[in-house]
Design a protein around this motif. Structure first.
Motif, mmCIF file in Angstrom:
data_model
loop_
_atom_site.group_PDB
_atom_site.id
_atom_site.type_symbol
_atom_site.label_atom_id
_atom_site.label_comp_id
_atom_site.label_asym_id
_atom_site.label_seq_id
_atom_site.Cartn_x
_atom_site.Cartn_y
_atom_site.Cartn_z
ATOM 1 N N PHE A 273 0.705 -1.034 0.077
ATOM 2 C CA PHE A 273 -0.086 0.061 -0.082
ATOM 3 C C PHE A 273 1.037 1.159 -0.039
ATOM 4 C CE2 PHE A 273 -3.873 -2.390 1.804
ATOM 5 C CZ PHE A 273 -4.597 -2.128 0.522
ATOM 6 N N ILE A 274 1.953 1.340 0.965
ATOM 7 C CA ILE A 274 2.818 2.356 1.019
ATOM 8 C C ILE A 274 3.602 2.712 -0.447
ATOM 9 C CG2 ILE A 274 4.756 3.490 2.190
ATOM 10 C CD1 ILE A 274 3.862 2.053 4.477
ATOM 11 N N PHE A 275 4.035 1.579 -0.978
ATOM 12 C CA PHE A 275 4.466 1.755 -2.436
ATOM 13 C C PHE A 275 3.599 2.131 -3.334
ATOM 14 C CE2 PHE A 275 4.995 -0.433 -6.497
ATOM 15 C CZ PHE A 275 6.109 0.380 -6.889
ATOM 16 N N ALA A 276 2.364 1.576 -3.474
ATOM 17 C CA ALA A 276 1.366 2.409 -4.296
ATOM 18 C C ALA A 276 0.979 3.554 -4.209
ATOM 19 C CB ALA A 276 0.289 1.333 -4.192
ATOM 20 N N ALA A 277 0.887 4.137 -2.979
ATOM 21 C CA ALA A 277 0.513 5.354 -2.605
ATOM 22 C C ALA A 277 1.801 6.497 -3.310
ATOM 23 C CB ALA A 277 0.395 5.598 -1.220
ATOM 24 N N ILE A 278 3.052 5.997 -2.924
ATOM 25 C CA ILE A 278 3.943 7.106 -3.404
ATOM 26 C C ILE A 278 4.000 7.118 -5.027
ATOM 27 C CG2 ILE A 278 6.492 7.588 -3.285
ATOM 28 C CD1 ILE A 278 6.533 6.010 -0.618
ATOM 29 N N LEU B 157 -5.786 13.092 -3.165
ATOM 30 C CA LEU B 157 -6.544 12.248 -2.228
ATOM 31 C C LEU B 157 -6.379 10.801 -2.285
ATOM 32 C CD1 LEU B 157 -9.755 14.157 -3.061
ATOM 33 C CD2 LEU B 157 -8.746 14.362 -0.940
ATOM 34 N N SER B 158 -5.943 10.128 -3.323
ATOM 35 C CA SER B 158 -6.062 8.570 -3.348
ATOM 36 C C SER B 158 -4.773 8.424 -2.737
ATOM 37 C CB SER B 158 -5.986 8.346 -4.740
ATOM 38 O OG SER B 158 -7.240 8.440 -5.295
ATOM 39 N N PHE B 159 -3.704 9.178 -2.906
ATOM 40 C CA PHE B 159 -2.318 9.121 -2.187
ATOM 41 C C PHE B 159 -2.450 9.048 -0.747
ATOM 42 C CE2 PHE B 159 0.936 11.683 -0.060
ATOM 43 C CZ PHE B 159 1.947 10.853 0.268
ATOM 44 N N VAL B 160 -3.095 9.844 -0.025
ATOM 45 C CA VAL B 160 -3.242 10.102 1.363
ATOM 46 C C VAL B 160 -4.105 8.843 1.779
ATOM 47 C CG1 VAL B 160 -4.393 11.297 3.072
ATOM 48 C CG2 VAL B 160 -3.290 12.409 1.295
ATOM 49 N N LEU B 161 -5.066 8.444 1.084
ATOM 50 C CA LEU B 161 -5.762 7.185 1.558
ATOM 51 C C LEU B 161 -5.066 5.932 1.519
ATOM 52 C CD1 LEU B 161 -9.395 7.981 -0.246
ATOM 53 C CD2 LEU B 161 -8.747 8.249 2.401
ATOM 54 N N LEU B 162 -4.154 5.820 0.371
ATOM 55 C CA LEU B 162 -3.364 4.512 0.300
ATOM 56 C C LEU B 162 -2.415 4.484 1.478
ATOM 57 C CD1 LEU B 162 -3.290 4.041 -3.788
ATOM 58 C CD2 LEU B 162 -4.307 2.601 -1.959
ATOM 59 N N GLY C 201 -2.385 5.844 4.182
ATOM 60 C CA GLY C 201 -3.090 5.700 5.536
ATOM 61 C C GLY C 201 -3.336 4.168 5.520
ATOM 62 N N LEU C 202 -4.004 3.507 4.602
ATOM 63 C CA LEU C 202 -4.381 1.976 4.483
ATOM 64 C C LEU C 202 -2.878 1.519 5.017
ATOM 65 C CD1 LEU C 202 -6.518 1.573 1.566
ATOM 66 C CD2 LEU C 202 -7.192 1.724 3.968
ATOM 67 N N GLY C 203 -1.820 1.766 4.279
ATOM 68 C CA GLY C 203 -0.387 1.015 4.397
ATOM 69 C C GLY C 203 0.033 1.384 5.885
ATOM 70 N N SER C 204 0.071 2.569 6.232
ATOM 71 C CA SER C 204 0.598 2.852 7.457
ATOM 72 C C SER C 204 -0.299 2.324 8.735
ATOM 73 C CB SER C 204 0.384 4.363 7.837
ATOM 74 O OG SER C 204 0.868 4.771 9.356
ATOM 75 N N GLY C 205 -1.708 2.363 8.721
ATOM 76 C CA GLY C 205 -2.812 1.455 9.660
ATOM 77 C C GLY C 205 -1.943 0.183 9.641
ATOM 78 N N ILE C 206 -1.968 -0.669 8.862
ATOM 79 C CA ILE C 206 -1.695 -2.045 8.984
ATOM 80 C C ILE C 206 -0.304 -2.285 9.509
ATOM 81 C CG2 ILE C 206 -1.515 -4.424 7.848
ATOM 82 C CD1 ILE C 206 -3.582 -3.291 5.866
ATOM 83 N N SER C 207 0.509 -1.274 9.133
ATOM 84 C CA SER C 207 2.063 -1.437 9.356
ATOM 85 C C SER C 207 2.224 -1.133 11.141
ATOM 86 C CB SER C 207 2.675 -0.330 8.786
ATOM 87 O OG SER C 207 4.190 -0.286 9.099
ATOM 88 N N SER C 208 1.379 -0.313 11.594
ATOM 89 C CA SER C 208 1.498 -0.008 13.139
ATOM 90 C C SER C 208 1.167 -1.289 13.794
ATOM 91 C CB SER C 208 0.571 1.006 13.355
ATOM 92 O OG SER C 208 0.948 2.228 12.807
#
Length: 393
Positions: free
Chosen positions: A288-293, A307-312, A314-321
């Motif tokens: 998710f983090i790679f796809a966002a960047i 907007l899509s960057f921020v959402l993706l 966030g998805l990657g960061s949420g799971i990463s935590s």
């Protein structure tokens, strides 16, 4: 000690994580320009100090991890709240370059005593068998830190100086986080009465055989380091970067969607992902983090792309935590969890500490596109590392 933690304990930790991340981490990028102007520094220098502070905090993390195993993570968190308040106050009161530098460094060192590393270790101490679920609940609540503190910091900074904002943040750590950590520490001590710490039924046994643990740890640390570099660069520069892309005043609003996106990913994981191994979740979060960047790099000034960057992200960061707490427990077990995660934090933060400064330097010298391209490559390498961990295990 009960097999299931009381919701009050998790809520207390959630509040302290929101305040801790908001005051010690997320607010810095918004206040940094005025800090630089106040001391006559360049932006590169102010973010260089922040990177150095993260690096030093990472180097100290193993000592904090061992202290948590020895003295109890709850006790370390209570002490950390008091030191967090003092470090914020000292930063606000600093009048010279030296006092400012020392205060910012201390602020990031004590952050390791109150943020996720310490909170996860406390949850594992309280109830090892249910720690994974408790970590998910905690990160679900704490995901609102950026959503709350980016707008709050921006709004406060419109009426207060950066020093006055830090005065308020110091008070929040002293008057809210410290009492909550003391309450949880006392509950932990009371609940532990009569419980045999050596009870084998309360231990979590890791999946990795003894002879493979060193190799697995190296691969895991590499994955977290690469992922942490990319994520740290995006988080610290989120609002300035979106502003540079032409979003203007809406950059804070768009960036604030990062928090709800984190929470959403954790909620989905809580409901549907309980059967997924943390190793697989690590691959997904890095993806998710790679796809966002990559999306932001391709989208340019296109607002829906931002907007899509921020959402993706966030998805990657949420799971990463979640993975940062659950993956070491899953692979290596609960024995020595504090020391293990301390070492992991040291490696991850050491590798990622240079990202705010490196990204800022790349952005100013080579342009935003080059900075995003390099960061995307590192994020992709993180996906590969976690994929190797699956096969290695």
């Amino acid at each position: 000690m009960p097999d299931r933690l009381p919701i009050a304990a998790i809520l207390a930790f959630g509040i302290t994580q929101i305040i801790g991340y908001g005051t010690l981490y997320y607010s810095f990028s918004i206040l940094a320009p005025d800090m630089a102007a106040d001391f006559g520094w360049s932006k590169d220098r102010i973010f260089g100090l922040f990177s150095a502070s993260l690096l030093i905090g990472g180097l100290v993390a193993p000592f904090i991890g061992r202290a948590m195993d020895r003295h109890g993570a709850g006790r370390i968190m209570a002490l950390g709240s008091a030191l967090s308040a003092l470090s914020l106050l000292a930063t606000a009161l600093s009048t010279s370059d030296l006092s400012f530098i020392v205060s910012v460094v201390v602020m990031q060192v004590v952050a390791a005593m109150v943020l996720y590393q310490a909170a996860f270790a406390t949850l594992v101490e309280l109830s090892p068998l249910t720690a994974n679920r408790s970590i998910t609940y905690l990160t679900l609540i704490a995901g609102f830190a950026s959503t709350i503190f980016w707008p709050v910091t921006s709004r406060l900074h419109e009426i207060w100086t950066w020093r006055e904002v830090y005065y308020g943040f110091a008070a929040a750590n002293a008057l809210l986080c410290l009492p909550l950590h003391i309450l949880v520490m006392r509950w932990q001590r009371t609940a532990a009465t009569g419980i045999e710490r050596s009870d084998e039924n309360r231990r979590v046994v890791g999946r990795v055989p003894q002879h493979q643990q060193m190799g697995s740890f190296i691969i895991m640390a590499a994955g977290f380091s690469l992922q942490g570099f990319a994520l740290s660069a995006m988080l610290v520069h989120m609002v300035p970067m979106l502003t540079a892309l032409g979003l203007g005043a809406t950059a804070v609003t768009v960036g604030a969607l990062f928090g709800p996106s984190q929470v959403f990913s954790r909620f989905i994981n809580m409901v549907f992902g309980t059967g997924l191994a943390p190793v697989l979740l690590a691959v997904v979060s890095s993806g998710f983090i790679f796809a966002a960047i990559l999306l932001l790099l391709l989208a340019g000034t296109w607002v829906p792309g931002a907007l899509s960057f921020v959402l993706l992200l966030g998805l990657g960061s949420g799971i990463s935590s979640i993975v940062q707490g659950s993956l070491p427990l899953y692979l290596f077990g609960s024995d020595g969890y504090g020391a293990l995660t301390g070492k992991l934090s040291a490696i991850r933060l050491t590798a990622g500490a240079a990202s705010p400064f490196a990204f800022s330097l790349l952005m100013e010298r080579a342009g935003l596109d080059v900075a995003l391209f390099v960061t995307a490559l590192l994020a992709a390498a993180g996906v590969v590392a976690f994929g190797m961990l699956r096969h290695h295990r």
